[in-house]
Write a protein that holds these residues in place. Structure first.
Motif, PDB file in Angstrom:
ATOM      1  N   ALA A  34       1.615   2.755   5.226  1.00 35.37           N
ATOM      2  CA  ALA A  34       1.208   2.323   6.566  1.00 35.37           C
ATOM      3  C   ALA A  34       0.457   3.438   7.288  1.00 35.37           C
ATOM      4  CB  ALA A  34       2.438   1.907   7.378  1.00 35.37           C
ATOM      5  N   ALA A  35       0.934   4.675   7.130  1.00 37.09           N
ATOM      6  CA  ALA A  35       0.238   5.805   7.748  1.00 37.09           C
ATOM      7  C   ALA A  35      -1.145   6.003   7.131  1.00 37.09           C
ATOM      8  CB  ALA A  35       1.081   7.071   7.601  1.00 37.09           C
ATOM      9  N   VAL A  36      -1.233   5.825   5.810  1.00 32.43           N
ATOM     10  CA  VAL A  36      -2.539   5.923   5.141  1.00 32.43           C
ATOM     11  C   VAL A  36      -3.485   4.832   5.638  1.00 32.43           C
ATOM     12  CG1 VAL A  36      -3.700   5.697   2.908  1.00 32.43           C
ATOM     13  CG2 VAL A  36      -1.628   7.076   3.092  1.00 32.43           C
ATOM     14  N   PHE A  37      -2.949   3.636   5.829  1.00 33.52           N
ATOM     15  CA  PHE A  37      -3.753   2.524   6.360  1.00 33.52           C
ATOM     16  C   PHE A  37      -4.420   2.900   7.681  1.00 33.52           C
ATOM     17  CE2 PHE A  37      -3.896  -0.978   9.403  1.00 33.52           C
ATOM     18  CZ  PHE A  37      -4.664  -1.922   8.734  1.00 33.52           C
ATOM     19  N   LEU A  38      -3.637   3.466   8.590  1.00 33.86           N
ATOM     20  CA  LEU A  38      -4.174   3.829   9.894  1.00 33.86           C
ATOM     21  C   LEU A  38      -5.173   4.970   9.783  1.00 33.86           C
ATOM     22  CD1 LEU A  38      -0.845   3.623  11.912  1.00 33.86           C
ATOM     23  CD2 LEU A  38      -2.771   2.038  12.057  1.00 33.86           C
ATOM     24  N   SER A  39      -4.876   5.932   8.923  1.00 33.26           N
ATOM     25  CA  SER A  39      -5.760   7.083   8.747  1.00 33.26           C
ATOM     26  C   SER A  39      -7.126   6.658   8.208  1.00 33.26           C
ATOM     27  CB  SER A  39      -5.108   8.100   7.804  1.00 33.26           C
ATOM     28  OG  SER A  39      -5.979   9.162   7.525  1.00 33.26           O
ATOM     29  N   VAL A  40      -7.125   5.835   7.161  1.00 38.55           N
ATOM     30  CA  VAL A  40      -8.387   5.409   6.551  1.00 38.55           C
ATOM     31  C   VAL A  40      -9.167   4.478   7.487  1.00 38.55           C
ATOM     32  CG1 VAL A  40      -9.408   4.145   4.610  1.00 38.55           C
ATOM     33  CG2 VAL A  40      -7.530   5.747   4.217  1.00 38.55           C
ATOM     34  N   THR A  41      -8.457   3.613   8.204  1.00 38.90           N
ATOM     35  CA  THR A  41      -9.129   2.750   9.176  1.00 38.90           C
ATOM     36  C   THR A  41      -9.845   3.590  10.224  1.00 38.90           C
ATOM     37  OG1 THR A  41      -7.496   0.980   8.878  1.00 38.90           O
ATOM     38  CG2 THR A  41      -8.811   0.928  10.881  1.00 38.90           C
ATOM     39  N   SER A  42      -9.181   4.632  10.703  1.00 36.43           N
ATOM     40  CA  SER A  42      -9.790   5.525  11.687  1.00 36.43           C
ATOM     41  C   SER A  42     -11.041   6.189  11.127  1.00 36.43           C
ATOM     42  CB  SER A  42      -8.779   6.591  12.113  1.00 36.43           C
ATOM     43  OG  SER A  42      -9.374   7.547  12.958  1.00 36.43           O
ATOM     44  N   GLU A  43     -10.972   6.586   9.858  1.00 36.93           N
ATOM     45  CA  GLU A  43     -12.102   7.281   9.243  1.00 36.93           C
ATOM     46  C   GLU A  43     -13.312   6.367   9.058  1.00 36.93           C
ATOM     47  OE1 GLU A  43     -12.937  10.160   5.381  1.00 36.93           O
ATOM     48  OE2 GLU A  43     -11.233   8.795   5.356  1.00 36.93           O
ATOM     49  N   ALA A 152       3.774   4.625  -8.087  1.00 33.31           N
ATOM     50  CA  ALA A 152       4.004   5.164  -6.750  1.00 33.31           C
ATOM     51  C   ALA A 152       2.698   5.456  -6.030  1.00 33.31           C
ATOM     52  CB  ALA A 152       4.860   6.431  -6.849  1.00 33.31           C
ATOM     53  N   VAL A 153       1.739   6.039  -6.745  1.00 31.10           N
ATOM     54  CA  VAL A 153       0.447   6.333  -6.141  1.00 31.10           C
ATOM     55  C   VAL A 153      -0.246   5.032  -5.735  1.00 31.10           C
ATOM     56  CG1 VAL A 153      -1.884   7.190  -6.636  1.00 31.10           C
ATOM     57  CG2 VAL A 153       0.111   8.556  -7.273  1.00 31.10           C
ATOM     58  N   SER A 154      -0.132   4.002  -6.564  1.00 32.56           N
ATOM     59  CA  SER A 154      -0.757   2.716  -6.235  1.00 32.56           C
ATOM     60  C   SER A 154      -0.198   2.156  -4.929  1.00 32.56           C
ATOM     61  CB  SER A 154      -0.538   1.717  -7.366  1.00 32.56           C
ATOM     62  OG  SER A 154      -1.173   2.139  -8.547  1.00 32.56           O
ATOM     63  N   ILE A 155       1.113   2.296  -4.721  1.00 30.28           N
ATOM     64  CA  ILE A 155       1.720   1.777  -3.495  1.00 30.28           C
ATOM     65  C   ILE A 155       1.225   2.551  -2.281  1.00 30.28           C
ATOM     66  CG2 ILE A 155       3.912   1.539  -2.244  1.00 30.28           C
ATOM     67  CD1 ILE A 155       5.217   1.020  -5.001  1.00 30.28           C
ATOM     68  N   THR A 156       1.201   3.877  -2.395  1.00 33.05           N
ATOM     69  CA  THR A 156       0.758   4.694  -1.266  1.00 33.05           C
ATOM     70  C   THR A 156      -0.717   4.468  -0.976  1.00 33.05           C
ATOM     71  OG1 THR A 156       2.400   6.370  -1.869  1.00 33.05           O
ATOM     72  CG2 THR A 156       0.663   7.033  -0.361  1.00 33.05           C
ATOM     73  N   VAL A 157      -1.544   4.486  -2.028  1.00 36.38           N
ATOM     74  CA  VAL A 157      -2.982   4.285  -1.854  1.00 36.38           C
ATOM     75  C   VAL A 157      -3.282   2.865  -1.381  1.00 36.38           C
ATOM     76  CG1 VAL A 157      -5.202   4.279  -3.082  1.00 36.38           C
ATOM     77  CG2 VAL A 157      -3.536   6.065  -3.526  1.00 36.38           C
ATOM     78  N   LEU A 162      -5.747  -1.564   1.941  1.00 34.03           N
ATOM     79  CA  LEU A 162      -5.523  -2.542   2.999  1.00 34.03           C
ATOM     80  C   LEU A 162      -6.334  -2.216   4.254  1.00 34.03           C
ATOM     81  CD1 LEU A 162      -1.690  -3.190   2.651  1.00 34.03           C
ATOM     82  CD2 LEU A 162      -3.570  -4.697   1.999  1.00 34.03           C
ATOM     83  N   ALA A 163      -6.672  -0.942   4.414  1.00 28.61           N
ATOM     84  CA  ALA A 163      -7.549  -0.590   5.533  1.00 28.61           C
ATOM     85  C   ALA A 163      -8.912  -1.243   5.360  1.00 28.61           C
ATOM     86  CB  ALA A 163      -7.691   0.929   5.627  1.00 28.61           C
ATOM     87  N   PHE A 164      -9.387  -1.322   4.106  1.00 24.65           N
ATOM     88  CA  PHE A 164     -10.651  -1.998   3.844  1.00 24.65           C
ATOM     89  C   PHE A 164     -10.481  -3.520   3.905  1.00 24.65           C
ATOM     90  CE2 PHE A 164     -11.482   2.134   1.860  1.00 24.65           C
ATOM     91  CZ  PHE A 164     -12.736   2.404   2.368  1.00 24.65           C
ATOM     92  N   VAL A 165      -9.270  -4.012   3.515  1.00 19.27           N
ATOM     93  CA  VAL A 165      -9.030  -5.456   3.540  1.00 19.27           C
ATOM     94  C   VAL A 165      -8.894  -5.968   4.972  1.00 19.27           C
ATOM     95  CG1 VAL A 165      -7.451  -7.294   2.842  1.00 19.27           C
ATOM     96  CG2 VAL A 165      -7.922  -5.411   1.281  1.00 19.27           C
TER      97      VAL A 165
END
Length: 415
Positions: A34-43, A152-157, A162-165
């Motif tokens: 979820a944190a990665v989602f927000l970070s990538v969306t921001s970028e 595990a990496v697949s889940i985190t990434v 999902l940021a792109f989705v």
């Protein structure tokens, strides 16, 4: 970059046997996702709002695309020194602070009256982004045994996918309906909610210590003080990652004007097309978790080849809309496999002793590719035109694919 394995990435001290008996850390990984989602969306949000931001700030679309470069280059320059400065801070608290800074950056972007102030706000977000990836870059690998790293990496990434989705398409749709400034305000609010979720659901962890596991250290330490033998493989993977990202973001950063002007789609169709691209990327990620996780080299070769073919079709058949759109979706699925497979290949190649530092190198290469790609795309648009950008991308994909195949063949012969 010097070896900073003792200050990058927090880990819960565990022996391999302890990892094997622990239940799979779903809650922790989903929270990080979820944190990665927000970070990538921001970028990446400016990529969907190029026309609106360009008109509002009275600058060219290329200059708006360079906001991605400013963000990414800030990550490259600041990630290591900021990580060193914050090495004594609790990792759990750092993630919360980073999300709050992301929120501030988004709000400052929304209220900035000039392009220069938008750049300054993006630089602030880039500093936070670099620290964020210094904390979570290899976190998944420390929570699970080696056999489960791909999963595990697949889940985190998946948060990035999902940021792109959802993230970028919904932000684009909100920008079209309400204005790009309100889109950034909404993102800032979501960042604060994300900080609250991390505080509530992500358990605190100990800072990484090179002495936490005597067994692991003894098993992975270089003999006789020699350099770690896995460093060349890690450097090569990071180089391949950088080349791939330069090509991808030279094109994807300017995908909105390409779809609008190159393919002739209506502005109302832009967000749905970006959504379809993201869904295809999620399918690619699912393939990594179910098929290619244990076979990262095979998946990487197929992903690079499929990306090259689909982008070639997109460039050659831009006047034939059904073919072009099918190629666009195929490109999304193919590229969706690449980041997790490259990271998995890197984590498999790196010894446990340098895994954290290797992840820092990987993050640097990835973001250097993003920033360099956006810059390359801007230069190409201003000199030869947008229609030549996908062809340059294909050329870089072919170079990356060749390096993967050749190095794998050489490695097999040596084995």
């Amino acid at each position: 970059m010097t070896n900073t394995a003792n200050i990058f990435l927090p880990t819960v001290p565990r022996t391999p046997a302890a990892k094997a008996t622990q239940p799979f850390p779903w809650v922790g990984l989903i929270t990080l996702a979820a944190a990665v989602f927000l970070s990538v969306t921001s970028e990446m949000l400016p990529t969907g709002l190029l026309p609106e931001m360009s008109e509002s700030l009275n600058v060219t679309e290329s200059q708006i695309g360079l906001l991605v470069s400013w963000f990414a280059f800030t990550v490259v320059v600041t990630s290591a020194p900021v990580a060193i400065l914050t090495r004594r801070f609790p990792r759990h608290g750092l993630i919360i602070i980073v999300l709050v800074i992301f929120a501030l950056s988004s709000v400052l972007t929304a209220i900035a009256p000039t392009y220069e102030l938008v750049v300054a706000a993006r630089v602030l977000g880039g500093v936070a982004h670099g620290l964020f990836w210094s904390v979570v870059g290899a976190y998944a690998a420390h929570l699970v045994p080696k056999a489960q790293i791909g999963r595990a990496v697949s889940i985190t990434v998946a948060g990035g996918t999902l940021a792109f989705v959802f993230g970028v398409p919904l932000g684009t749709a909100a920008g079209h309906l309400l204005g790009w400034r309100l889109s950034f305000v909404a993102l800032g609010v979501l960042m604060l909610i994300g900080a609250a979720l991390v505080w509530k659901f992500l358990p605190p962890v100990a800072r990484h210590s090179t002495s936490t596991s005597t067994t692991d250290a003894a098993a992975s330490a270089p003999q006789g003080g020699r350099r770690d033998a896995t460093i060349p493989a890690v450097v090569l993977i990071c180089f391949i990652t950088g080349i791939t990202m330069v090509g991808h973001y030279s094109f994807y950063t300017y995908i909105a004007p390409f779809l609008l002007d190159g393919l002739g789609v209506a502005a109302s169709q832009l967000a749905p097309l970006l959504f379809a691209y993201g869904v295809a990327g999620a399918i690619g990620l699912l393939l990594v978790g179910t098929v290619f996780g244990p076979r990262p080299t095979l998946g990487l070769v197929l992903g690079l080849a499929a990306s090259a073919v689909s982008v070639t079709l997109l460039a050659l058949f831009s006047a034939t809309l059904p073919v072009a759109l099918a190629a666009f979706v195929l490109w999304g699925m193919a590229f969706g496999t690449l980041p997790p497979l490259m990271q998995t290949r890197m984590l498999h190649a790196a010894s446990p002793e340098i895994r954290d530092t290797a992840s820092a190198f990987y993050t640097t290469a990835f973001n250097a590719g993003i920033g360099g790609g956006a810059l390359l795309g801007a230069v190409l648009i201003e000199t030869v035109g947008l229609e030549f950008v996908p062809l340059v991308y294909v050329g870089l994909l072919v170079i990356a694919l060749t390096l993967v195949v050749v190095t794998d063949l050489v490695g097999s012969r040596r084995s």
